[in-house]
Structures are given as structure tokens and as C-alpha cells.
Design a protein around this motif. Structure first.
Motif, PDB file in Angstrom:
ATOM      1  N   LYS A 157       0.838  -1.196   0.000  1.00  0.00           N
ATOM      2  CA  LYS A 157       0.000   0.000   0.000  1.00  0.00           C
ATOM      3  C   LYS A 157       0.872   1.246   0.000  1.00  0.00           C
ATOM      4  N   ALA A 158       0.396   2.287  -0.648  1.00  0.00           N
ATOM      5  CA  ALA A 158       1.087   3.571  -0.620  1.00  0.00           C
ATOM      6  C   ALA A 158       0.712   4.303   0.657  1.00  0.00           C
ATOM      7  N   SER A 159       1.708   4.817   1.361  1.00  0.00           N
ATOM      8  CA  SER A 159       1.435   5.519   2.613  1.00  0.00           C
ATOM      9  C   SER A 159       0.594   6.774   2.382  1.00  0.00           C
ATOM     10  N   ALA A 160       0.825   7.434   1.255  1.00  0.00           N
ATOM     11  CA  ALA A 160       0.063   8.650   0.943  1.00  0.00           C
ATOM     12  C   ALA A 160      -1.254   8.332   0.242  1.00  0.00           C
ATOM     13  N   GLY A 161      -1.510   7.046   0.011  1.00  0.00           N
ATOM     14  CA  GLY A 161      -2.740   6.637  -0.683  1.00  0.00           C
ATOM     15  C   GLY A 161      -3.938   6.700   0.238  1.00  0.00           C
ATOM     16  N   ALA A 187       3.339   5.332  -6.608  1.00  0.00           N
ATOM     17  CA  ALA A 187       3.100   6.220  -5.459  1.00  0.00           C
ATOM     18  C   ALA A 187       3.836   7.540  -5.656  1.00  0.00           C
ATOM     19  N   THR A 188       5.052   7.451  -6.210  1.00  0.00           N
ATOM     20  CA  THR A 188       5.830   8.671  -6.436  1.00  0.00           C
ATOM     21  C   THR A 188       5.125   9.583  -7.438  1.00  0.00           C
ATOM     22  N   SER A 189       4.642   8.995  -8.540  1.00  0.00           N
ATOM     23  CA  SER A 189       4.014   9.872  -9.531  1.00  0.00           C
ATOM     24  C   SER A 189       2.618  10.316  -9.104  1.00  0.00           C
ATOM     25  N   ALA A 190       1.881   9.461  -8.392  1.00  0.00           N
ATOM     26  CA  ALA A 190       0.509   9.844  -8.004  1.00  0.00           C
ATOM     27  C   ALA A 190       0.478  10.793  -6.809  1.00  0.00           C
ATOM     28  N   PHE A 191       1.359  10.585  -5.832  1.00  0.00           N
ATOM     29  CA  PHE A 191       1.263  11.358  -4.589  1.00  0.00           C
ATOM     30  C   PHE A 191       2.513  12.185  -4.298  1.00  0.00           C
ATOM     31  N   GLY A 192       3.551  12.061  -5.129  1.00  0.00           N
ATOM     32  CA  GLY A 192       4.800  12.755  -4.843  1.00  0.00           C
ATOM     33  C   GLY A 192       5.485  12.203  -3.603  1.00  0.00           C
ATOM     34  N   ASN A 193       5.143  10.966  -3.253  1.00  0.00           N
ATOM     35  CA  ASN A 193       5.692  10.338  -2.059  1.00  0.00           C
ATOM     36  C   ASN A 193       5.719   8.834  -2.311  1.00  0.00           C
ATOM     37  N   GLY A 194       6.922   8.289  -2.429  1.00  0.00           N
ATOM     38  CA  GLY A 194       7.068   6.880  -2.802  1.00  0.00           C
ATOM     39  C   GLY A 194       7.025   5.900  -1.647  1.00  0.00           C
ATOM     40  N   ALA A 195       6.671   6.377  -0.440  1.00  0.00           N
ATOM     41  CA  ALA A 195       6.664   5.465   0.715  1.00  0.00           C
ATOM     42  C   ALA A 195       5.559   4.420   0.574  1.00  0.00           C
ATOM     43  N   VAL A 196       5.943   3.146   0.660  1.00  0.00           N
ATOM     44  CA  VAL A 196       4.962   2.053   0.630  1.00  0.00           C
ATOM     45  C   VAL A 196       5.207   1.138   1.819  1.00  0.00           C
ATOM     46  N   PHE A 197       4.199   0.355   2.181  1.00  0.00           N
ATOM     47  CA  PHE A 197       4.356  -0.595   3.278  1.00  0.00           C
ATOM     48  C   PHE A 197       3.579  -1.867   2.957  1.00  0.00           C
ATOM     49  N   ILE A 198       3.826  -2.895   3.764  1.00  0.00           N
ATOM     50  CA  ILE A 198       3.227  -4.224   3.520  1.00  0.00           C
ATOM     51  C   ILE A 198       2.183  -4.538   4.580  1.00  0.00           C
ATOM     52  N   GLU A 199       1.109  -5.187   4.159  1.00  0.00           N
ATOM     53  CA  GLU A 199       0.154  -5.759   5.111  1.00  0.00           C
ATOM     54  C   GLU A 199      -0.253  -7.143   4.640  1.00  0.00           C
TER      55      GLU A 199
END
Ligand code: MV4
Length: 495
Positions: A157-161, A187-199
């Protein structure tokens, strides 16, 4: 607060103005070119034109909203949902201008707007969360180790999503690296923030959300739950309150968890805490720092006007009720009516409301923003209205929804009303036992051509009613009798 500017359009602008007027507060509408004759603009005490039709030139332009406040001397702003409602910069700018935002602080919006920072904020409150990573994923090897420990399938999941944007399911380790890289670049192109995490991927969850209200004095209450599992592509179509799957004990536990989520970010005003629910377990997902589209179902079951409460909280009043004062009264259902064609994969349908006759009567509420003869603009969300019904129980709320849908006449464009009717008559929905896969599992466009109501569906409705009324234990309902009463019910219904 003497005058509120509503930084929004359509049904929600009108809905906010109605509560303001009941409180003796003046209202200011802002409108784009295409909205100049909209009902909410006519309803407002004053109206300010703020630009061209695209929202990027009107409803999303902070400077234009602030300018309109100054021009009309509005001392408060209600942002509705969407547009600037969760924009921390907007909240800060209003604060600088000494205009009261009817909503939470910029800080709370920022904390909850980022999924990883939201998880970090609630860390000390013992809120159940889906097993996964607490920090942004950088390294592929480390990511694979975590995914293996959690067990596939997993979700990136994208953190900024949020609201389903920037999610990817990964089925096995072979796919992991490619999916992680795609997720980061998206995530980088959609939110300007590439931080992602796992669930861990929860396979058949229900979407349960809790409405909360928090005042300036640390009082926080929960106004129970809504179930919003009937969605397609992360767009909710049918919502109800209360959720059918919760026991009183779990309802209380989740309500208190939601209060803690609100506490963790010093929340102010009305907010919604989203959970996934599966087999008696629940997991915190995210918090929405705004009034939600589906808030009317909560208003029906609690008897509380959430917009009035938002305004009173923003004016610095303490909550006038305690948790013990709140009770669930009956059941409410909302069907969102979109200008979309459910037979054509819900493609937006543009056109004019040639006929527009609205449903009325006992237990029916219609929040709409258009009137007969109007075009549905192409620039914004294609939602025409929200049809909400309330009954003493779920069975009555469903029957009322079917009755209201039969009264609602729209010609000139195709709407999702027929889909709403389909859902109300579907046995899985009637049973209350459905999850977020409802639409893909139970719907295909051919179902809308079947004008005949399936008797077994009505039998299920009657059976569930009998079970609810606890007569099922004393009266043996044979399948045959259920069918007979189903046809009788249907004949009456068709009269
Ligand atoms: C999930 C999930 C399964 N497992 N997280 C979608 C919206 C966003 N708020 C979170 N979402 C989901 N998160 C885990 N770990 C499934 C969804 C999901 C979903 C959630 C609520 C309502 C509808 C949904 C439809 C597809 C996926």
C-alpha cells in the motif's frame, strides 16, 4: 459564528446550509460557471462566483475561497467532503486569516492523511492492526523477508494513498520485486511520495467505519458504525447503519478503539475511523478527517444532526451529550444515485434530468443537488443524489428503500437506481452476510434485465424478518409457505 461559507457544491452544500439556517446562521455559496443555477446557489443567502467549471479553477483554489470569505465577511468555512476538505494547507491558511474551519486541525489532517504516520500515532493505544510493516519499505530483500514472515498473499500500500488508491496484491515471492518497484513508482508519480508498506492481505473483509465527534475539551463520543461493503472500484454504492455483523460487545470495543484513534491525533469535530472486519476480528485502516458522504445513515439511527454538531464544536461549545445518552434507533440504508450506466460497466452517462420526480413519505430522506431540467455537469463526481431510508428494523428499511426507488422517476439519463433495487432484492444483501466482494460476486449487468422479482429473494427477506422477530423458533416456516407469502407480498407490492 454568524456567517458560514460552504466551500463545496451540490447536495452537500445544500445539506450544510439547511443546518446552518436552522441555527440562525447566514450562508454563502461559492459556484463555478456551470453551477450558477444550481439549487444550492439559489438557497444560499449570498453567492460568490469563483471561476471556471473545472474544479482546479474553482472549488480547489484556496485563494479564491479565502477571497470570497473576505468579500462576504464569512467567519466560518464548511468544506463538505472532497475538494479542500482534507487539505492541511487550506486549514492553515484559514487559521492565518482568522476564519474558523468547521473541521479538524491541519496537524490531524496531516497525521491521518499519511497511513504510516497514522499507524505510528495510534501505536500506544493498543488498536488492532493488520500484521505488516510500521515503516516505509526501502529494501527489496528486507521486504521479501517480511512478506514471507507474514505469509502470501500480501498487499503493498502507498502511505500517501487511501481509499484504495495505490494498492497492489502480491500473490507470491516471484512477483514481489516487480510489484514493489511498480508500487513505489506509482506512489511517487501519483502522490509525490514513494513510501509504501506491507500488510497481510485480508481476503474477504467487510468495511466497517465508526463515526466519532470530538470537542475542544477532550470529550469524544462514538455514534456507532456504518457498513459500506457494497462498493465498486472503491466507490461506495450502498451503505447502512448499524453494521449487521457486530455484537453489542464488539460494537462497544470498536467504538472505544475509534475514540482512541481520534485521541491519538487530538482530533476535533466529526471524523470517521475505518476498519476491516473479518470473522470477528477487526483492524484499523485509516481515519477520514471530514464529514462523509454517508453520514445521513448515522443521523437517522442516532437522531443527531452531525453538521449542527460540527458547527457547535467549531464555535467552541462542549458536546451536549455523553456516550450513555446515545442509542441506536432502528436501521438506515443509503443508496447513492449516480449518473452512470450499470449495464455499461458503470460508465458515466451525461445528459439532462428530463423527468425528475422525487420519492417522499415516511422514513425517506433524499439529499440531492439538482432539479428537473438540469444537466449533470461532466466536471465533477457524477453523483446525483443520496436516497436514504430509515425503518424500525433492517427489513423495514429495505422495504422502504424499494418503495422509494419505485417512486423516484428519472428520465433523460441512466442512473444507478436499478442497481440499488438489485442490491435491495439480492438474497446475500438481504441476509446481511456479504463482504467487499459483493459486486463482483453477485452482480452482472444481465441481472438488471430480469424484471421478475425472484420469489426466493423475497422469501429470504421474509425469513430474515421472522428470525429477527424471534417467531422463527415457535413457527415452522416451510419453504412452500415462504413462497406463498412471498408471492402474496409481491402481488401487494406491485399493486
Ligand atoms: C485492505 C484489504 C485487504 N487487506 N487491507 C481498500 C480501501 C482502503 N481504505 C483499504 N482497502 C483495503 N485494504 C488489507 N490488509 C482490502 C481493501 C479493500 C477494500 C476495503 C474496504 C472496502 C472495499 C475494499 C475493496 C477492495 C479492497
Amino acid at each position: 459564528m454568524k456567517k458560514i461559507l460552504i466551500a463545496n457544491r451540490g447536495e452537500i452544500a445544500l445539506r450544510v446550509m439547511r443546518s446552518a439556517r436552522e441555527m440562525g446562521i447566514k450562508t454563502v455559496a461559492v459556484y463555478s460557471d456551470v453551477d450558477r443555477n444550481a439549487p444550492y446557489v439559489k438557497y444560499a443567502d449570498e453567492a460568490v462566483h469563483i471561476g471556471a467549471s473545472p474544479s482546479s479553477q474553482s472549488y480547489l483554489v484556496i485563494d479564491k475561497i479565502i477571497e470570497a470569505c473576505k468579500k462576504t465577511e464569512a467567519d466560518g468555512v464548511h468544506p463538505g467532503y472532497g475538494f479542500l476538505s482534507e487539505n492541511a494547507e487550506f486549514a492553515r491558511r484559514l487559521a492565518q486569516e482568522n476564519i474558523t474551519l468547521i473541521g479538524p486541525t491541519a496537524e490531524a489532517m496531516e497525521i491521518m492523511g499519511d497511513k504510516l504516520s497514522a499507524k505510528a500515532a495510534v501505536k500506544n493505544y493498543n488498536i488492532p492492526m493488520v500484521p505488516g510493516t510500521a515503516e516505509a519499505l526501502i529494501d527489496v530483500v528486507e521486504g521479501k523477508e517480511i512478506a514471507r514472515a507474514i505469509g502470501y498473499p500480501i498487499l503493498i500500500k502507498a502511505s500517501a494513498g487511501g481509499g484504495g488508491k495505490g494498492m497492489r496484491v502480491v500473490e507470491n515471492e516471484e512477483e514481489f520485486e516487480a510489484q514493489m518497484k511498480t508500487a513505489i513508482s506509482e506512489a511517487t508519480s501519483a502522490f509525490g511520495n514513494g513510501a509504501v508498506f506491507i500488510e497481510r492481505y485480508v481476503g474477504s473483509p467487510r468495511h466497517i467505519e465508526i463515526q466519532i465527534l470530538a470537542d475542544k475539551y477532550g470529550n469524544i463520543v462514538y455514534l456507532f458504525d456504518r457498513e459500506c461493503s457494497v462498493q465498486r472500484r472503491h466507490q461506495k454504492v450502498v451503505e447502512e447503519a448499524p453494521a449487521t455483523c457486530l455484537t453489542p460487545a464488539l460494537r462497544k470495543e470498536m467504538g472505544e478503539a475509534a475514540i482512541n484513534v481520534a485521541r491519538s491525533c487530538n482530533y476535533l469535530g466529526a471524523g470517521t475511523v475505518e476498519f476491516l472486519y473479518e470473522n470477528g476480528n477487526y483492524y484499523f485502516l485509516e481515519m477520514n478527517t471530514r464529514l462523509q458522504v454517508e453520514h445521513p445513515v448515522t443521523e437517522f439511527i442516532t437522531g443527531i444532526d452531525l453538521v449542527k454538531e460540527q458547527i457547535k464544536i467549531a464555535m467552541g461549545e462542549p458536546l451536549s451529550f455523553k456516550q450513555e445518552d446515545l442509542h441506536i434507533n432502528g436501521h438506515a440504508i443509503e443508496v447513492r444515485v449516480y449518473a452512470e450506466n450499470p449495464k455499461e460497466n458503470f460508465m458515466p452517462d451525461i445528459g439532462k434530468l428530463v423527468t425528475y420526480k422525487i420519492p417522499q413519505g415516511n422514513g425517506v430522506r433524499l439529499d440531492d443537488g439538482y432539479s428537473e431540467g438540469m444537466d449533470i455537469p461532466i466536471y465533477y463526481d457524477p453523483m446525483i443524489s443520496k436516497l436514504i431510508t430509515h425503518g424500525k428494523d433492517r427489513t423495514e428499511a429495505i422495504a422502504r428503500m424499494l418503495r422509494a426507488i419505485s417512486e423516484y422517476k428519472i428520465t433523460g439519463l441512466t442512473t444507478t437506481l436499478a442497481f440499488g433495487k438489485y442490491v435491495m432484492e439480492n438474497s446475500a444483501f438481504i441476509s446481511g452476510n456479504y463482504d467487499t466482494h459483493f459486486v463482483e460476486k453477485h452482480f452482472n449487468p444481465k441481472k438488471l434485465d430480469n424484471k421478475e422479482v425472484d420469489n426466493s429473494q423475497i422469501a429470504a427477506l421474509i425469513a430474515s424478518k421472522l428470525i429477527k422477530e424471534k417467531v422463527a423458533s415457535s413457527v415452522v416456516v416451510s419453504v412452500e409457505n415462504a413462497h406463498k407469502s412471498a408471492s402474496a407480498w409481491r402481488e401487494n407490492r406491485l399493486k
